[in-house]
Design a protein around this motif. Sequence first.
Motif, PDB file in Angstrom:
ATOM      1  N   ARG A   1       0.856  -1.194   0.000  1.00  0.00           N
ATOM      2  CA  ARG A   1       0.000   0.000   0.000  1.00  0.00           C
ATOM      3  C   ARG A   1       0.888   1.237   0.000  1.00  0.00           C
ATOM      4  O   ARG A   1       1.974   1.255   0.585  1.00  0.00           O
ATOM      5  CB  ARG A   1      -0.903   0.042   1.247  1.00  0.00           C
ATOM      6  N   ILE A   2       0.400   2.290  -0.618  1.00  0.00           N
ATOM      7  CA  ILE A   2       1.141   3.549  -0.632  1.00  0.00           C
ATOM      8  C   ILE A   2       0.887   4.297   0.676  1.00  0.00           C
ATOM      9  O   ILE A   2       0.057   3.894   1.499  1.00  0.00           O
ATOM     10  CB  ILE A   2       0.747   4.410  -1.856  1.00  0.00           C
ATOM     11  N   ASN A   3       1.579   5.405   0.859  1.00  0.00           N
ATOM     12  CA  ASN A   3       1.423   6.254   2.034  1.00  0.00           C
ATOM     13  C   ASN A   3       0.435   7.372   1.687  1.00  0.00           C
ATOM     14  O   ASN A   3       0.805   8.374   1.069  1.00  0.00           O
ATOM     15  CB  ASN A   3       2.775   6.830   2.451  1.00  0.00           C
ATOM     16  N   GLY A   4      -0.823   7.192   2.073  1.00  0.00           N
ATOM     17  CA  GLY A   4      -1.861   8.142   1.712  1.00  0.00           C
ATOM     18  C   GLY A   4      -1.649   9.530   2.293  1.00  0.00           C
ATOM     19  O   GLY A   4      -1.948  10.543   1.644  1.00  0.00           O
ATOM     20  N   GLU A   5      -1.132   9.598   3.506  1.00  0.00           N
ATOM     21  CA  GLU A   5      -0.883  10.906   4.125  1.00  0.00           C
ATOM     22  C   GLU A   5       0.197  11.671   3.374  1.00  0.00           C
ATOM     23  O   GLU A   5       0.100  12.893   3.193  1.00  0.00           O
ATOM     24  CB  GLU A   5      -0.492  10.718   5.594  1.00  0.00           C
ATOM     25  N   ARG A   6       1.206  10.973   2.910  1.00  0.00           N
ATOM     26  CA  ARG A   6       2.280  11.629   2.156  1.00  0.00           C
ATOM     27  C   ARG A   6       1.756  12.123   0.804  1.00  0.00           C
ATOM     28  O   ARG A   6       2.109  13.228   0.360  1.00  0.00           O
ATOM     29  CB  ARG A   6       3.447  10.662   1.978  1.00  0.00           C
ATOM     30  N   LEU A   7       0.926  11.324   0.153  1.00  0.00           N
ATOM     31  CA  LEU A   7       0.322  11.739  -1.115  1.00  0.00           C
ATOM     32  C   LEU A   7      -0.502  13.007  -0.923  1.00  0.00           C
ATOM     33  O   LEU A   7      -0.387  13.967  -1.690  1.00  0.00           O
ATOM     34  CB  LEU A   7      -0.545  10.612  -1.674  1.00  0.00           C
TER      35      LEU A   7
ATOM     36  N   TRP B   1      11.294  17.029  -6.038  1.00  0.00           N
ATOM     37  CA  TRP B   1      10.832  15.816  -5.351  1.00  0.00           C
ATOM     38  C   TRP B   1      11.320  14.563  -6.076  1.00  0.00           C
ATOM     39  O   TRP B   1      11.699  13.574  -5.448  1.00  0.00           O
ATOM     40  CB  TRP B   1       9.313  15.815  -5.265  1.00  0.00           C
ATOM     41  N   GLY B   2      11.274  14.603  -7.418  1.00  0.00           N
ATOM     42  CA  GLY B   2      11.749  13.455  -8.175  1.00  0.00           C
ATOM     43  C   GLY B   2      13.220  13.174  -7.924  1.00  0.00           C
ATOM     44  O   GLY B   2      13.622  12.021  -7.731  1.00  0.00           O
ATOM     45  N   ARG B   3      14.027  14.226  -7.913  1.00  0.00           N
ATOM     46  CA  ARG B   3      15.461  14.043  -7.655  1.00  0.00           C
ATOM     47  C   ARG B   3      15.697  13.500  -6.246  1.00  0.00           C
ATOM     48  O   ARG B   3      16.560  12.640  -6.038  1.00  0.00           O
ATOM     49  CB  ARG B   3      16.193  15.369  -7.854  1.00  0.00           C
ATOM     50  N   GLU B   4      14.926  14.014  -5.287  1.00  0.00           N
ATOM     51  CA  GLU B   4      15.056  13.509  -3.920  1.00  0.00           C
ATOM     52  C   GLU B   4      14.731  12.018  -3.842  1.00  0.00           C
ATOM     53  O   GLU B   4      15.267  11.302  -2.983  1.00  0.00           O
ATOM     54  CB  GLU B   4      14.136  14.288  -2.981  1.00  0.00           C
ATOM     55  N   ALA B   5      13.847  11.557  -4.727  1.00  0.00           N
ATOM     56  CA  ALA B   5      13.486  10.139  -4.763  1.00  0.00           C
ATOM     57  C   ALA B   5      14.461   9.317  -5.598  1.00  0.00           C
ATOM     58  O   ALA B   5      14.207   8.133  -5.859  1.00  0.00           O
ATOM     59  CB  ALA B   5      12.066   9.976  -5.318  1.00  0.00           C
ATOM     60  N   GLY B   6      15.567   9.938  -6.014  1.00  0.00           N
ATOM     61  CA  GLY B   6      16.595   9.220  -6.755  1.00  0.00           C
ATOM     62  C   GLY B   6      16.323   9.079  -8.241  1.00  0.00           C
ATOM     63  O   GLY B   6      16.959   8.253  -8.908  1.00  0.00           O
TER      64      GLY B   6
ATOM     65  N   LYS C   1      -7.348  21.600  -7.060  1.00  0.00           N
ATOM     66  CA  LYS C   1      -6.113  21.029  -6.540  1.00  0.00           C
ATOM     67  C   LYS C   1      -5.767  19.667  -7.141  1.00  0.00           C
ATOM     68  O   LYS C   1      -4.648  19.177  -6.956  1.00  0.00           O
ATOM     69  CB  LYS C   1      -6.214  20.850  -5.018  1.00  0.00           C
ATOM     70  N   PHE C   2      -6.712  19.035  -7.850  1.00  0.00           N
ATOM     71  CA  PHE C   2      -6.545  17.616  -8.162  1.00  0.00           C
ATOM     72  C   PHE C   2      -6.469  17.296  -9.649  1.00  0.00           C
ATOM     73  O   PHE C   2      -5.791  16.336 -10.020  1.00  0.00           O
ATOM     74  CB  PHE C   2      -7.694  16.816  -7.526  1.00  0.00           C
ATOM     75  N   ASP C   3      -7.141  18.044 -10.483  1.00  0.00           N
ATOM     76  CA  ASP C   3      -7.158  17.781 -11.919  1.00  0.00           C
ATOM     77  C   ASP C   3      -5.721  17.792 -12.454  1.00  0.00           C
ATOM     78  O   ASP C   3      -5.047  18.810 -12.421  1.00  0.00           O
ATOM     79  CB  ASP C   3      -8.012  18.847 -12.613  1.00  0.00           C
ATOM     80  N   GLY C   4      -5.262  16.653 -12.941  1.00  0.00           N
ATOM     81  CA  GLY C   4      -3.910  16.549 -13.464  1.00  0.00           C
ATOM     82  C   GLY C   4      -2.876  16.341 -12.385  1.00  0.00           C
ATOM     83  O   GLY C   4      -2.083  15.391 -12.435  1.00  0.00           O
ATOM     84  N   ASN C   5      -2.877  17.212 -11.392  1.00  0.00           N
ATOM     85  CA  ASN C   5      -1.873  17.143 -10.327  1.00  0.00           C
ATOM     86  C   ASN C   5      -1.876  15.787  -9.621  1.00  0.00           C
ATOM     87  O   ASN C   5      -0.819  15.253  -9.272  1.00  0.00           O
ATOM     88  CB  ASN C   5      -2.140  18.257  -9.305  1.00  0.00           C
ATOM     89  N   TYR C   6      -3.072  15.245  -9.408  1.00  0.00           N
ATOM     90  CA  TYR C   6      -3.190  13.946  -8.748  1.00  0.00           C
ATOM     91  C   TYR C   6      -2.461  12.863  -9.536  1.00  0.00           C
ATOM     92  O   TYR C   6      -1.740  12.025  -8.962  1.00  0.00           O
ATOM     93  CB  TYR C   6      -4.668  13.590  -8.561  1.00  0.00           C
ATOM     94  N   GLY C   7      -2.613  12.865 -10.857  1.00  0.00           N
ATOM     95  CA  GLY C   7      -1.969  11.834 -11.663  1.00  0.00           C
ATOM     96  C   GLY C   7      -0.461  11.876 -11.599  1.00  0.00           C
ATOM     97  O   GLY C   7       0.209  10.836 -11.590  1.00  0.00           O
ATOM     98  N   VAL C   8       0.103  13.086 -11.525  1.00  0.00           N
ATOM     99  CA  VAL C   8       1.553  13.227 -11.432  1.00  0.00           C
ATOM    100  C   VAL C   8       2.048  12.800 -10.052  1.00  0.00           C
ATOM    101  O   VAL C   8       2.992  12.011  -9.925  1.00  0.00           O
ATOM    102  CB  VAL C   8       1.976  14.679 -11.733  1.00  0.00           C
ATOM    103  N   LEU C   9       1.395  13.300  -9.008  1.00  0.00           N
ATOM    104  CA  LEU C   9       1.874  13.029  -7.656  1.00  0.00           C
ATOM    105  C   LEU C   9       1.552  11.609  -7.204  1.00  0.00           C
ATOM    106  O   LEU C   9       2.255  11.052  -6.354  1.00  0.00           O
ATOM    107  CB  LEU C   9       1.308  14.058  -6.686  1.00  0.00           C
ATOM    108  N   ALA C  10       0.518  10.996  -7.781  1.00  0.00           N
ATOM    109  CA  ALA C  10       0.283   9.568  -7.521  1.00  0.00           C
ATOM    110  C   ALA C  10       1.445   8.749  -8.064  1.00  0.00           C
ATOM    111  O   ALA C  10       1.905   7.782  -7.432  1.00  0.00           O
ATOM    112  CB  ALA C  10      -1.032   9.119  -8.140  1.00  0.00           C
ATOM    113  N   GLY C  11       1.934   9.114  -9.238  1.00  0.00           N
ATOM    114  CA  GLY C  11       3.103   8.421  -9.780  1.00  0.00           C
ATOM    115  C   GLY C  11       4.325   8.592  -8.909  1.00  0.00           C
ATOM    116  O   GLY C  11       5.070   7.637  -8.665  1.00  0.00           O
ATOM    117  N   LEU C  12       4.537   9.814  -8.426  1.00  0.00           N
ATOM    118  CA  LEU C  12       5.654  10.055  -7.521  1.00  0.00           C
ATOM    119  C   LEU C  12       5.511   9.234  -6.246  1.00  0.00           C
ATOM    120  O   LEU C  12       6.495   8.662  -5.746  1.00  0.00           O
ATOM    121  CB  LEU C  12       5.730  11.546  -7.180  1.00  0.00           C
ATOM    122  N   GLU C  13       4.281   9.115  -5.734  1.00  0.00           N
ATOM    123  CA  GLU C  13       4.065   8.336  -4.511  1.00  0.00           C
ATOM    124  C   GLU C  13       4.328   6.848  -4.752  1.00  0.00           C
ATOM    125  O   GLU C  13       4.839   6.157  -3.857  1.00  0.00           O
ATOM    126  CB  GLU C  13       2.647   8.556  -3.991  1.00  0.00           C
ATOM    127  N   VAL C  14       4.018   6.347  -5.931  1.00  0.00           N
ATOM    128  CA  VAL C  14       4.363   4.957  -6.264  1.00  0.00           C
ATOM    129  C   VAL C  14       5.869   4.755  -6.138  1.00  0.00           C
ATOM    130  O   VAL C  14       6.348   3.781  -5.532  1.00  0.00           O
ATOM    131  CB  VAL C  14       3.873   4.599  -7.682  1.00  0.00           C
TER     132      VAL C  14
END
Length: 411
Positions: A5-11, A48-53, A92-105
């Motif tokens: 499961r992903i971290n919902g609070e972080r997302l 954020w992406g760079r921080e995630a390596g 806050k969510f249109d489009g942005n959710y799809g990008v940040l969901a990928g980052l959370e994965v």
Amino acid sequence: MDALRINGERLWAALMELAQIGATAKGGVKRLALTDLDKEGRDLVVGWGREAGMSITIDQIGNVFMRRDGTDNSLPPVMTGSHIDTQPTGGKFDGNYGVLAGLEVVRTLNDLQIKTLAPIEVAFWTNEEGSRFVPVMMGSGVFCGAFSLETAYAAKDTEGKTVGEELARIGYKGEQVPGDHPIGAYFETHIEQGPVLEDADKVIGVVPAVMGLSWYDCVVTGMEAHAGPTPMGLRKDALQVATSIMQEVVAIANRYPPYGRGTVGMVQVFPNSRNVIPGEVTFSIDLRNVNDELLNTMHGEITAFIDATREKSGLGISLERVSYYPPCPFHPDCVGAVRNATEKLGYSVMDVVSGAGHDAIYAARLAPAGMIFVPCKDGISHNEIEDAKPEHLEAGCNVLLHAMLERAVAV
């Protein structure tokens, strides 16, 4: 793997932080493509992406690809993404959710030290909304060859600023040629932007296809005359003829359920005076359906109705098709991966055909693609009050995680 499961609070925290860039007084976001605010949002997400390596690649139209290596980097990446530009009165969510969901994965895979055979990439595409520059879905459209880089660069906003100039100004005019970037599979998570999931009380929408659309401009030409002295039988009233066509637009859509759509959203009446019979009416027509056969049938019916109305009324009526996007069925393997993930996770689910356009339409021209929908409050989007429940966003991201792992293969 089933327990992942992903971290919902972080997302949620990431979504709320990005939403502060361009935040509006009404709780929405105004972050138009290639503005200083868009640069600030891009810089945040890239950081954020760079921080995630992740390594970062930017192409010549400003599409950004953030890559997490796999154990076999010769394989094309399993990609997810969307956009971070917004409407002038966006949420806050249109489009942005799809990008940040990928980052959370990616963050989740890092946390659990899970490696994948194929690389994983998170993309955000330039000018999806089309609110500052047209055409819409510009970055993904150039990427797949739907239109040229030169056409995109030349597009101007209302102040005469071009896409090419603004990309260079904000530092996101990259070097990679659009399309010279392989995709093994593409997934996009998104709020539904409609009321279907909420009305059915379902958490996940499996998206088998996106509706095709035909847009038209229609002009009815009669003759202006005084509203008092002119008898009804001697009038050439453009508005009355136009309204009969408008009603037929709705009737056609109702004849082809469940995905038939017919809308007249813009009307201009000349001279628009209280006591003058209208001499000219210009209006838009928007027809949509889920496959080419139905959409072509609807096209034939509106053109036949207008031909008959022209002959019956004696008025001039022109109809011009100004835009056409064919229906986009998504790949069975990607749709199946979303179904498998939803079943594994135990979420309530239904199929939802998308009535709105998404970057996944263009990605699907190059690779197997699929989409995941989650509910949004009252089906409202492109509005500052756009809202979604954290638990629904978390659920959609969990489905994305498992669907991507099915394609990328955990090792």
